[in-house]
Design a protein around this motif. Sequence first.
Motif, mmCIF file in Angstrom:
data_model
loop_
_atom_site.group_PDB
_atom_site.id
_atom_site.type_symbol
_atom_site.label_atom_id
_atom_site.label_comp_id
_atom_site.label_asym_id
_atom_site.label_seq_id
_atom_site.Cartn_x
_atom_site.Cartn_y
_atom_site.Cartn_z
ATOM 1 N N PHE A 1 0.847 -1.160 -0.075
ATOM 2 C CA PHE A 1 -0.211 -0.044 0.025
ATOM 3 C C PHE A 1 0.811 1.250 -0.053
ATOM 4 N N ARG A 2 0.881 2.114 -1.204
ATOM 5 C CA ARG A 2 1.356 3.368 -1.170
ATOM 6 C C ARG A 2 0.374 4.512 -1.360
ATOM 7 N N ARG A 3 0.662 5.642 -0.737
ATOM 8 C CA ARG A 3 -0.069 6.911 -1.351
ATOM 9 C C ARG A 3 0.576 7.352 -2.704
ATOM 10 N N GLU A 4 1.793 7.318 -2.608
ATOM 11 C CA GLU A 4 2.517 8.088 -3.882
ATOM 12 C C GLU A 4 2.212 7.193 -5.240
ATOM 13 N N ALA A 5 2.006 6.125 -4.946
ATOM 14 C CA ALA A 5 1.799 5.328 -6.352
ATOM 15 C C ALA A 5 0.609 5.701 -7.270
ATOM 16 N N GLY A 6 -0.364 6.197 -6.966
ATOM 17 C CA GLY A 6 -1.268 6.343 -7.789
ATOM 18 C C GLY A 6 -1.642 8.007 -7.943
ATOM 19 N N GLU A 7 -0.508 8.931 -7.827
ATOM 20 C CA GLU A 7 -0.583 10.148 -7.810
ATOM 21 C C GLU A 7 -0.171 10.909 -9.173
ATOM 22 N N HIS A 8 0.576 9.979 -10.079
ATOM 23 C CA HIS A 8 1.135 10.629 -11.300
ATOM 24 C C HIS A 8 -0.033 10.724 -12.108
ATOM 25 N N GLY A 9 -0.120 11.828 -12.854
ATOM 26 C CA GLY A 9 -1.268 12.329 -13.604
ATOM 27 C C GLY A 9 -1.214 11.362 -14.972
ATOM 28 N N THR A 10 -0.131 11.015 -15.343
ATOM 29 C CA THR A 10 0.165 10.413 -16.596
ATOM 30 C C THR A 10 -0.210 8.800 -16.554
ATOM 31 N N GLU A 11 -0.651 8.444 -15.213
ATOM 32 C CA GLU A 11 -1.034 7.139 -15.162
ATOM 33 C C GLU A 11 -2.491 6.912 -14.505
#
Length: 460
Positions: free
Chosen positions: A272-282
Amino acid sequence: MLDRNYIRENPDEVRAALEQKGVADVDFDRILELDEEWRDLKARGDDLRHERNEVSSKIGELKQEGKHDEADEAIERSQELKDEIEEVEERAAELEATLEEEMLRLPQIPAEEVPVGDSEDDNRERRREGFEDLRELPEEVTPHYELGEELDIIDEARAAKTSGSGFYFLKGEGAQLEYALLQFMLELHREQGYIDLFPPVPVNSKSMEGTGQFPKFVDDAYRLGGSNDEPYDDDDLWLCPTAEVPVTNMYRDDILLKEDLPLKHQAYTPNFRREAGEHGTETRGIVRVHQFNKVEMVNFVEPENSYEAFERLVDEAEEVLRRLDLPYRILEMCTADLGFTQAKKYDIEVWAPGDDMEDGPEEGGRWLEVSSVSNFEDFQARRAGLRYRPERHESAEYLHTLNGSGLALPRVMVAILEYYQNDDGTVTVPEPLRPYMGGTEVIEGHEPVGESALGAGEKE
């Protein structure tokens, strides 16, 4: 954590590491000042204790000689020294705690052979594998997020209802493929000498500090029962960001024996990681998500064997892709992209042909990182108190730790759905996975359920 003697004797190397790794939130001069003050206080305390011992030893003599006034003065002086020693020790303890906290923010020193660079653009491609005999692909490969929806094996929309963005359901053959990959990877790594662990998923703050996630990456973690900004306490727990954390800390503050090494563990966990889903390109698909499955390999080795173990670990991780016959490449990370805890790191990137990307290979597609293989040398060992005894009669020394994913599942699934895609929109199951899927050779998908799946005019 770096050795304190090392930072005293090699301040220029530490400053270089801070610059090369882009660590700008550390006041290294203050750390050196704190350490100097702490050493002065320790020396002052030693001098005071020595003086007090001398004064105390004279009190009895003075009394026996009838020099009571001098004895009283000596007693008074002994009490003064006792009070001063307590003050010095209290201040030294405060400095020690502050210094330890600040030392946790110092990054690992890059290995000498690591290329110096300013960004990920300076990473070095070591080699590519699997491009000599590519399978025949459809004229236009459908990206995994569209294909998963068409086959109804990936459902992001319903996961957004239950959990929010950055999560997904796997359904039918999609879920079967995930289970198959897990079983295949675990069995392969057993062949390579790994001992299975099934660790607890929640981990405490001390464990996150031991492997280097805290304090630097506290904002990326999911905390159970509290805000990330609240002080840590004995009961707080965090969702595991990688099995590296519980597996490495399993031996925290232990002393292993030389005959125990090398010790090789593998573990599957959800991560579980918060940062993993914060990239707008993905924002579409399962490349960057907040929860994902992964098999992690962790090695505990003698220092003199750690770089031999590092090369072996790279080979063990890429064997997964070799057996699945997926094209991939090996990247050597430069200093700027090395990471806070690593002395040396290679990334293994699988090729996914579903999107044309500027940084993709000549055939189109894009590279997806599925494993980072890292040598931490004794950095984690110092933080977590991981030691071994070279011989039973010798003093314990810090061992070296290494780890690598074997592999991260979502991106391997992306590569399979895109690379093994057929002209009719089905997906061929790689042969090594078929025994784990009941002999299924082709993923054909199924009809979606519910009114939302009906076309225009089909709803009542």
